[in-house]
Design a protein around this motif. Structure first.
Motif, short mmCIF file in Angstrom:
data_model
loop_
_atom_site.label_atom_id
_atom_site.label_comp_id
_atom_site.label_asym_id
_atom_site.label_seq_id
_atom_site.Cartn_x
_atom_site.Cartn_y
_atom_site.Cartn_z
N VAL A 73 17.58 25.20 93.36
CA VAL A 73 18.44 24.48 94.30
C VAL A 73 17.50 23.64 95.15
O VAL A 73 16.73 24.16 95.96
CB VAL A 73 19.26 25.44 95.18
N VAL A 83 26.70 20.68 95.12
CA VAL A 83 26.27 22.07 95.18
C VAL A 83 26.79 22.83 93.97
O VAL A 83 27.97 22.71 93.61
CB VAL A 83 26.78 22.73 96.47
N LEU A 93 14.82 27.83 96.41
CA LEU A 93 15.27 26.86 97.40
C LEU A 93 14.10 25.94 97.69
O LEU A 93 13.01 26.41 98.06
CB LEU A 93 15.75 27.55 98.68
N SER A 218 20.07 23.33 106.68
CA SER A 218 20.37 23.78 105.32
C SER A 218 19.42 24.89 104.93
O SER A 218 18.33 25.03 105.51
CB SER A 218 20.25 22.62 104.34
N GLU A 219 19.81 25.67 103.95
CA GLU A 219 19.01 26.83 103.57
C GLU A 219 17.61 26.45 103.10
O GLU A 219 16.66 27.20 103.33
CB GLU A 219 19.74 27.63 102.48
N TRP A 220 17.47 25.28 102.46
CA TRP A 220 16.14 24.88 102.01
C TRP A 220 15.23 24.49 103.17
O TRP A 220 14.02 24.41 103.02
CB TRP A 220 16.23 23.75 100.99
N TYR A 246 20.91 34.05 102.47
CA TYR A 246 20.95 32.84 101.66
C TYR A 246 21.99 32.94 100.55
O TYR A 246 22.45 34.02 100.20
CB TYR A 246 19.55 32.56 101.11
N GLY A 247 22.36 31.76 100.00
CA GLY A 247 23.43 31.68 99.04
C GLY A 247 24.79 31.51 99.70
O GLY A 247 25.82 31.82 99.11
N HIS A 251 25.25 26.03 101.14
CA HIS A 251 23.86 26.28 101.58
C HIS A 251 23.65 25.88 103.04
O HIS A 251 22.59 25.36 103.41
CB HIS A 251 22.87 25.56 100.67
#
Length: 261
Positions: A73, A83, A93, A218-220, A246-247, A251
């Motif tokens: 991702v 997504v 990520l 965002s998760e990244w 996470y997930g 995200h």
């Protein structure tokens, strides 16, 4: 999941490989820095440059060659294609260039980020700061966190005990009044603004104490930094007081606070 990935995670070889990849991506990015690179706007109005795209392409190629069974991702891939609603227990990520606005303006605090997620938890992560040529990584589970300058040996890092006058790191996007209020809410009498996931790493190496965040991320943006900070003895907690997971849908992160000792 392959025996190789499990073994490499347990030995620390996986994080070492990720560090080599982020440093290779950094070398792709550096020629664009302070070169008058032109930014485009994505659908969410955030900027993207050719440096983001080339670094992400390299990272995806290298990860696919090493661990082809792990889903990736990546920020620019998601921006272009949307997504994926179906994730396995393991996934990458990737933020190939976190802090793009600062990068465009010529600031130093932009980073390359790769994290490995197992279920909802970051289990390995690497952050590289191309401008200063420094990389931070988690070690094998339970074996701490590490830092190196490009081409040098790894040194161990850890969070510091909370001092009498803690210092917070905050986003540059906040006004001074907002930043002072937010720092105070977490017991910090001083604060400093900086960009990107670098904030997690500076706490991990014992230079600062807290990074509270109320605005969207965002998760990244957070996963690799969280892996490094937790390996160094710190914590990253969501608004409910539980570790940041996470997930999540799209995200998207809610508010959180990253803490040292």
């Amino acid at each position: 999941m392959s025996n190789r990935l499990i073994a490499d995670l347990a030995s620390g070889a996986l994080a070492e490989a990720l560090a080599d990849i982020t440093e290779e991506a950094a070398r792709v990015i550096l020629p664009y820095w302070r070169s008058g690179v032109v930014a485009e706007s994505k659908k969410d109005d955030s900027p993207v440059t050719q440096a983001d795209r080339e670094a992400e392409a390299l990272i995806l190629d290298r990860l696919a060659a090493l661990y082809p069974e792990v889903q990736a991702v990546a920020e620019e891939q998601v921006a272009a294609n949307g997504v994926s609603e179906i994730l396995g227990e393991w996934f990458w990520l990737i933020d190939p260039l976190d802090g793009t606005r600062g990068f465009i303006e010529g600031r130093e605090s932009y980073t390359v980020n790769i994290a490995l997620i197992h279920k909802d938890t970051p289990v390995a992560g690497v952050v590289t700061a191309p401008a200063t040529q420094v990389t931070w990584r988690s070690g094998a589970p339970g074996k701490g966190a590490f830092r190196r300058r490009f081409g040098e040996a790894w040194t161990t890092i850890k969070v510091r005990e909370r001092p009498a006058s803690p210092t917070a790191l905050l986003s540059h996007s906040m006004t001074d009044d907002e930043a002072a209020r937010l720092a105070s809410r977490h017991g910090c009498v001083q604060w400093q603004g900086t960009d990107s996931s670098l904030k997690f790493c500076l706490i991990a190496e014992g230079r600062f104490d807290a990074y509270p965040r109320t605005g969207p991320t965002s998760e990244w943006d957070t996963a690799a930094g969280q892996a490094v900070l937790e390996a160094a003895g710190g914590r990253v907690m969501a608004e409910d007081g539980q570790p940041l997971r996470y997930g999540k849908p799209c995200h998207a992160n809610g508010g959180f606070v990253a803490l040292g000792g």
